[in-house]
Design an enzyme around this catalytic site. Sequence first.
Site, PDB file in Angstrom:
ATOM      1  CE  LYS A  37      26.225   9.494 -46.145  1.00  0.00           C
ATOM      2  NZ  LYS A  37      26.277   8.179 -46.615  1.00  0.00           N
ATOM      3  CG  HIS A  76      23.395   6.143 -44.526  1.00  0.00           C
ATOM      4  ND1 HIS A  76      22.918   7.436 -44.448  1.00  0.00           N
ATOM      5  CD2 HIS A  76      23.477   5.859 -45.840  1.00  0.00           C
ATOM      6  CE1 HIS A  76      22.708   7.896 -45.679  1.00  0.00           C
ATOM      7  NE2 HIS A  76      23.032   6.975 -46.534  1.00  0.00           N
ATOM      8  CG  ASP A 134      45.874  13.086 -34.623  1.00  0.00           C
ATOM      9  OD1 ASP A 134      46.169  11.939 -35.000  1.00  0.00           O
ATOM     10  OD2 ASP A 134      46.393  14.119 -35.083  1.00  0.00           O
TER      11      ASP A 134
END
Lengths: 219, 219
Positions: free
Chosen positions: A152, A150, A157
């Site tokens: 996000k 779940h 880099d």
Amino acid sequence: MVKSAPAVLWMLGVAGVALTLTAEVLLRLCRGSTGRLREVLFFPCPAACVERLFAAGRSPCPCPLPHGVETSFSRLLSHLLSARVSVDVCMFAFAHPQLRRALLLLRGRGLAVRVLCDRDYVKVNGSQIGLLRKQGVCVRHDVSAVVHMHHKFAVLDGRTLLTGSLNWTTNAVQNNAENVLVTDEPALVRPYRREFQRLWDAADPDRKCPQQPGPEPPV
Amino acid sequence: MVKSAPAVLWMLGVAGVALTLTAEVLLRLCRGSTGRLREVLFFPCPAACVERLFAAGRSPCPCPLPHGVETSFSRLLSHLLSARVSVDVCMFAFAHPQLRRALLLLRGRGLAVRVLCDRDYVKVNGSQIGLLRKQGVCVRHDVSAVVHMHHKFAVLDGRTLLTGSLNWTTNAVQNNAENVLVTDEPALVRPYRREFQRLWDAADPDRKCPQQPGPEPPV
């Protein structure tokens, strides 16, 4: 000579203090102007043309969306497109075509792009995961039917973190109250980098497919 | 006297450099040990007893869960219970009974507790919003039927931010791969504090109920 030696030492001492203080002031000024990246983006944001971010310098875009407008989404896209080496994306719902396009552009530039998503979201209507995979981006989904991936977040880099409540969908960008925090503070980025690698390794397809039994070893 | 004056100046110079450098070293050490709060919690985490956080010093808890175990959830709860003045919660899904209990405890201690949630989540099965409201916590939900309030953040005492992908539900804590970033970096906390207030004002019930037309003004 007897007189000048202490004078030189005195000047050295004063110069030492001055140099140390100047260095400290410069360091602080530098931290203020080019120090840690700390930005928060809030959504929803209005739709605006982002062609300039994909193709700087080309002829003006004829699309009907507002042009030259900076929005939270254009800032998010700018951060993403600023990556130079690698992009690791850990995203529950990935359905935004422009964000897929950005990942493909970065991959075309030679960056290592990895996308980790939720098992159940892969085939959802509008999901960009299948297209990303078809277009050669390295994609994995979690292998558990119980634990939902779940997260996000994305790590650029290995040193810039984008994290928050925002799924990478057009609906979330344009309709939901959402946030994305952007930082390059190592103490915050490092745990996300490690967690991405841990989840990536755990989602290795080889772990899903049990090894075929080989031939019996010679007795 | 001619000899000692430059000597004193020299010593002053050297002492100046030494003092400046020492101050800088002490400042850096201080920053390292008591500097900014930067912590990341990952989920899912195993269920463990958290009674010690609610009632330190009372007799041992007889529940069957593991005791004395620190988990990401106990860390989250500890941060929440460390609030001393105010707690502003902006949460899409709020269904965790222990987190509701924590808010009630804080309110009992006299803190200003505000909860902002999604309009559609208020009556979902398991939602703690109704109970919070009944028990006197100040709750608002977004008034738009179009924009979903999808945030998952809290601001403690106006200076500590908890934000990430984690909804405050038992399922998210125990079953999902989630993250919560904890920081007291003002440049990151400030925007969330402002956004909470903006959304809180926008969700004012008075804005939902149009003013009843008053009597016609006298001609």
